[in-house]
Write a protein that holds these residues in place. Sequence first.
Motif, mmCIF file in Angstrom:
data_model
loop_
_atom_site.group_PDB
_atom_site.id
_atom_site.type_symbol
_atom_site.label_atom_id
_atom_site.label_comp_id
_atom_site.label_asym_id
_atom_site.label_seq_id
_atom_site.Cartn_x
_atom_site.Cartn_y
_atom_site.Cartn_z
ATOM 1 N N ILE A 109 0.837 -1.201 0.000
ATOM 2 C CA ILE A 109 0.000 0.000 0.000
ATOM 3 C C ILE A 109 0.871 1.250 0.000
ATOM 4 O O ILE A 109 0.606 2.208 -0.746
ATOM 5 N N LEU A 110 1.925 1.242 0.800
ATOM 6 C CA LEU A 110 2.831 2.403 0.836
ATOM 7 C C LEU A 110 3.506 2.618 -0.522
ATOM 8 O O LEU A 110 3.636 3.756 -0.983
ATOM 9 N N TRP A 111 3.900 1.536 -1.164
ATOM 10 C CA TRP A 111 4.485 1.646 -2.496
ATOM 11 C C TRP A 111 3.469 2.220 -3.474
ATOM 12 O O TRP A 111 3.790 3.079 -4.303
ATOM 13 N N GLY A 112 2.213 1.741 -3.394
ATOM 14 C CA GLY A 112 1.180 2.214 -4.304
ATOM 15 C C GLY A 112 0.940 3.712 -4.184
ATOM 16 O O GLY A 112 0.852 4.426 -5.193
ATOM 17 N N ILE A 113 0.847 4.202 -2.953
ATOM 18 C CA ILE A 113 0.653 5.637 -2.716
ATOM 19 C C ILE A 113 1.864 6.423 -3.223
ATOM 20 O O ILE A 113 1.723 7.472 -3.869
ATOM 21 N N GLY B 247 -1.515 -1.313 -5.599
ATOM 22 C CA GLY B 247 -0.794 -1.527 -4.343
ATOM 23 C C GLY B 247 -1.710 -2.088 -3.276
ATOM 24 O O GLY B 247 -1.344 -3.018 -2.549
ATOM 25 N N PHE B 248 -2.930 -1.526 -3.188
ATOM 26 C CA PHE B 248 -3.901 -2.030 -2.219
ATOM 27 C C PHE B 248 -4.335 -3.446 -2.584
ATOM 28 O O PHE B 248 -4.424 -4.329 -1.711
ATOM 29 N N ALA B 249 -4.616 -3.669 -3.886
ATOM 30 C CA ALA B 249 -5.021 -5.009 -4.333
ATOM 31 C C ALA B 249 -3.928 -6.031 -4.023
ATOM 32 O O ALA B 249 -4.209 -7.161 -3.605
ATOM 33 N N ASN B 250 -2.663 -5.623 -4.207
ATOM 34 C CA ASN B 250 -1.544 -6.517 -3.892
ATOM 35 C C ASN B 250 -1.479 -6.813 -2.398
ATOM 36 O O ASN B 250 -1.233 -7.945 -1.983
ATOM 37 N N ALA B 251 -1.691 -5.773 -1.586
ATOM 38 C CA ALA B 251 -1.620 -5.953 -0.131
ATOM 39 C C ALA B 251 -2.646 -6.970 0.351
ATOM 40 O O ALA B 251 -2.370 -7.788 1.229
ATOM 41 N N VAL B 252 -3.833 -6.911 -0.245
ATOM 42 C CA VAL B 252 -4.900 -7.848 0.140
ATOM 43 C C VAL B 252 -4.692 -9.205 -0.518
ATOM 44 O O VAL B 252 -4.703 -10.251 0.141
#
Length: 364
Positions: free
Chosen positions: A56-60, A318-323
């Motif tokens: 998520i941090l990478w995505g942002i 990034g969020f989709a990856n985190a989940v």
Amino acid sequence: MRFSLGLSWTATFLQLALRLSWGVVAVTFAYILHMTSVEIGTVLFLFYVGYVSSSILWGIFIDRVGPKNSIFISALLSGIFIPFFIFVKSIYELYLLYFIEGLLTAGLFPSSVKIVSSLERPLTPYLALLESSAPIVLLLLAIFSGIILIYWKFFYISIFIGLILTSLLSFFLNVKVSKPKSARKVILNKRVGKVSIIRAGELWGTWGTSSWLFPFLVLYDSVPERLSEILFVLYAVGQVFSIILSGRLSRIIEDIKLVKTSLILFIISIIIVSFIKNPYFLMPISVILGISSFMYRPPTDSIVVKIMGKENAGTSMGFANAVSQIGSMIAPLFVGIVISIGSPMLAIDSLIIGPLLSLLIIFI
């Protein structure tokens, strides 16, 4: 455009080569470090712990500063740690290195998706082109698995060189970055959350199968190494073919219908595999399993990006990856645990848990 696509593909290829190669080099480390099936599964589990926790941090970060900067940082830092694999002396050193690599490589795929989404082209076919890197990695690993087992140190050096070069070449990227929406709106979007959970089930099947197929056949199913290599190659060929199918079918079939079809085919293939005892009968099934284990990826990722728009592609992915990488994280360890309690065939059947859950969520 060609340079941007090429570098995006290469960055994705390299991070996949690092994690998917564990399905081959695990055999070497199992002998060198006397690893159990649970310890083998734990290596990828820890890689995905790092990958999930930083996604998520990478995505942002990608949506704020652009994929050019994120690829440079992610490729450079992850490349720096690669040579340390050559000097690993204990399981705990191996655990730590894969955890660190999970943290650092998590910026590469969302950056690549961000680049592809910025192109004025149909999204799903171009995502299929980007994601062709995964089956091609598997195919190369399968073809050269015997060589990699012997020259595994040179394999890690090759990844090191590739990541450093990718980092340096990122200076030449020219990608326009639109102002993104609030990351909070992306994370709290129910549709993004639902698709991310569906993706988690998909990745359970994809990476659970990809990471365990070769070592399972060699170490626990008494299949000769050469024949195991052939089955692994056929599985990888199926995945390569799935990209062609996915790209073409996406032009005539809705993304969600393509996802449903692929999930159903994967579940049926795994059930058939669990009943087949003769490894030679597994050859045609290996191809079908390869096709069904990956054909749902491009349309699913296309849905993720389309929901929030290309300006939020980094945060969305990034969020989709985190989940969704929770599926990748748990599946290899789960299979290792099931093998350790003396149920190899049950371990194979457990690969349908994630895809079955995904299918149920789609129909809810």
